[in-house]
Design a protein around this motif. Structure first.
Motif, PDB file in Angstrom:
ATOM      1  N   SER A  58       0.816  -1.211   0.000  1.00 32.42           N
ATOM      2  CA  SER A  58       0.000   0.000   0.000  1.00 32.42           C
ATOM      3  C   SER A  58       0.850   1.261   0.000  1.00 32.42           C
ATOM      4  CB  SER A  58      -0.921   0.007   1.226  1.00 32.42           C
ATOM      5  OG  SER A  58      -0.154  -0.048   2.412  1.00 32.42           O
ATOM      6  N   GLU A  59       2.102   1.164   0.449  1.00 30.86           N
ATOM      7  CA  GLU A  59       3.002   2.317   0.407  1.00 30.86           C
ATOM      8  C   GLU A  59       3.796   2.230  -0.885  1.00 30.86           C
ATOM      9  OE1 GLU A  59       3.638   3.069   5.134  1.00 30.86           O
ATOM     10  OE2 GLU A  59       5.000   1.748   4.085  1.00 30.86           O
ATOM     11  N   PRO A 190       4.202   8.663   0.689  1.00 32.96           N
ATOM     12  CA  PRO A 190       3.208   8.316   1.702  1.00 32.96           C
ATOM     13  C   PRO A 190       3.731   8.390   3.126  1.00 32.96           C
ATOM     14  CG  PRO A 190       4.008   6.347   0.629  1.00 32.96           C
ATOM     15  CD  PRO A 190       4.601   7.494  -0.113  1.00 32.96           C
ATOM     16  N   ASP A 208       0.837  13.407   0.483  1.00 35.65           N
ATOM     17  CA  ASP A 208       0.702  11.966   0.701  1.00 35.65           C
ATOM     18  C   ASP A 208      -0.216  11.427  -0.389  1.00 35.65           C
ATOM     19  OD1 ASP A 208       0.030   9.401   1.431  1.00 35.65           O
ATOM     20  OD2 ASP A 208      -0.449   9.883   3.514  1.00 35.65           O
ATOM     21  N   THR A 210      -1.546   8.677  -0.847  1.00 36.60           N
ATOM     22  CA  THR A 210      -2.582   7.739  -0.420  1.00 36.60           C
ATOM     23  C   THR A 210      -3.785   8.445   0.181  1.00 36.60           C
ATOM     24  OG1 THR A 210      -1.665   7.430   1.814  1.00 36.60           O
ATOM     25  CG2 THR A 210      -0.795   6.018   0.058  1.00 36.60           C
ATOM     26  N   THR A 211      -3.683   9.756   0.400  1.00 38.85           N
ATOM     27  CA  THR A 211      -4.784  10.499   1.022  1.00 38.85           C
ATOM     28  C   THR A 211      -5.343  11.595   0.132  1.00 38.85           C
ATOM     29  OG1 THR A 211      -3.287  12.058   2.115  1.00 38.85           O
ATOM     30  CG2 THR A 211      -3.850  10.044   3.318  1.00 38.85           C
ATOM     31  N   CYS A 212      -4.876  11.667  -1.118  1.00 37.36           N
ATOM     32  CA  CYS A 212      -5.389  12.694  -2.026  1.00 37.36           C
ATOM     33  C   CYS A 212      -5.361  12.173  -3.448  1.00 37.36           C
ATOM     34  CB  CYS A 212      -4.572  13.992  -1.913  1.00 37.36           C
ATOM     35  SG  CYS A 212      -2.893  13.895  -2.598  1.00 37.36           S
TER      36      CYS A 212
END
Length: 350
Positions: A58-59, A190, A208, A210-212
């Motif tokens: 995921s990273e 991330p 990041d 993973t958050t946008c």
């Protein structure tokens, strides 16, 4: 004396060795500091062929091998680990005149107590000036690929530059892009602490992914225009897809990563065509250089070394953690292999 080796796939250990006598053209270096390579060396350490598909976690810049085994004929037990070392010349052959006993030097070499290298015709063996940081010296290798990525992207004064993947190469690319006059430098990773380090050394914004929606966020930060240059070091398919979306019309993606096969779904239509993306594959060690004959690998190396030694580049925050040589086997397995998210570049003291 001891050296750090891979005794089996993903297993490091300190083993005894005996030094051989010097030849007339060689010097023996007593190692004081060193660092491994958090990239291709780790692939070998894991016993994974670079041509075997690997599943990304995921990273973005971390991956989990699907298959293990001896890669490219690696002989585990004799496979030394390490990339750069700093130390002092403790013995030299009779033909060596450029180096004297006690000189502080840096060279490519494994993590072991002494290293023997050519001291007569070896421009990769470097004198270290008084007061120069050893942390900068052991970043000599990633600095070359960072410089190549920035140059091949044709970063110019006033540009918006995005650097994706804030490992050692990405962190140095941030510093070089800002130093080249980029008006806005956006770092992408991330891991929050990597973004913090990038912002300390030149990035204006850290995102990041993973958050946008990364491509959309780049457009928002640039009044919908997009980035002039995106330097991609993560090798992740989502990163390249986001780059194609966040790029300005006619902009350049400088692709530094040595990517694994992309999963199904990667799309070279849509934004890639509408943004008229230009992708260049950047490798400092591929000759001839795109700017040949003015530039070649040696000129990149010479330039990087000067910038590292005069303090223009500051890599001290990139070397963390710093472990003792006696703890290097366990630390290598933890920080370099098992949990690379905990370290940008591990340092070793002897």
């Amino acid at each position: 004396m001891k050296k750090l080796v891979a005794v089996a796939p993903r297993v490091a250990a300190l083993v005894e060795y005996e030094d051989r006598p010097l030849q007339a053209h060689e010097v023996r270096i007593r190692v004081q500091f060193g660092a491994p390579k958090h990239g291709t060396e780790v692939v070998d350490f894991r016993g994974v062929s670079p041509f075997i598909d690997e599943a990304f976690s995921s990273e973005w810049n971390l991956f989990v091998p699907r298959a293990e085994g001896e890669a490219r004929g690696i002989e585990f037990g004799n496979f030394t680990l390490g990339n750069m070392v700093v130390g002092t010349v403790e013995e030299k052959g009779e033909q060596v005149t450029q180096y004297q006993l006690g000189d502080r030097v840096c060279t490519y070499g494994p993590l072991q107590e002494t290293v023997i290298v050519n001291g007569v015709d070896n421009y990769k063996l470097r004198h270290m000036p008084e007061g120069a940081a050893w942390q900068n010296a052991v970043c000599y290798d990633p600095a070359q690929f960072a410089m190549s990525g920035v140059r091949d992207g044709n970063v110019r004064v006033g540009d918006v530059v995005v650097v994706i993947g804030l490992g050692a190469i990405g962190q140095i690319a941030v510093q070089l892009a800002k130093g080249a006059g980029a008006a806005l430098v956006i770092g992408v990773d991330p891991l929050a602490h990597r973004g913090e380090i990038a912002c300390k050394h030149g990035a204006d914004v850290a995102l990041d992914p993973t958050t946008c929606d990364l491509g959309l966020e780049i457009k928002r930060l640039t009044d919908k225009r997009g980035a002039d240059v995106i330097i991609e070091t993560s090798g992740n398919a989502q990163a390249l897809q986001a780059s194609l979306r966040g790029l300005a019309y006619g902009g350049t993606i400088s692709y530094v990563a040595f990517a694994k096969p992309f999963p199904e779904g990667f799309n070279l239509g849509r934004e890639a065509h509408f943004n008229n993306a230009r992708i260049v594959f950047s490798r400092a060690c591929s000759e001839p250089n795109p700017d040949y004959p003015r530039w070649n690998r040696k000129r990149i190396e010479d330039s990087c070394w000067q910038l590292l030694m005069n303090g223009y580049l500051d890599c001290r925050d990139l070397i963390d953690p710093v472990v003792t040589f006696s703890d290097s086997a366990e630390s290598y397995m933890r920080f370099v292999d098992q949990h690379p998210e905990l370290s940008i570049k591990m340092g070793v003291t002897f």
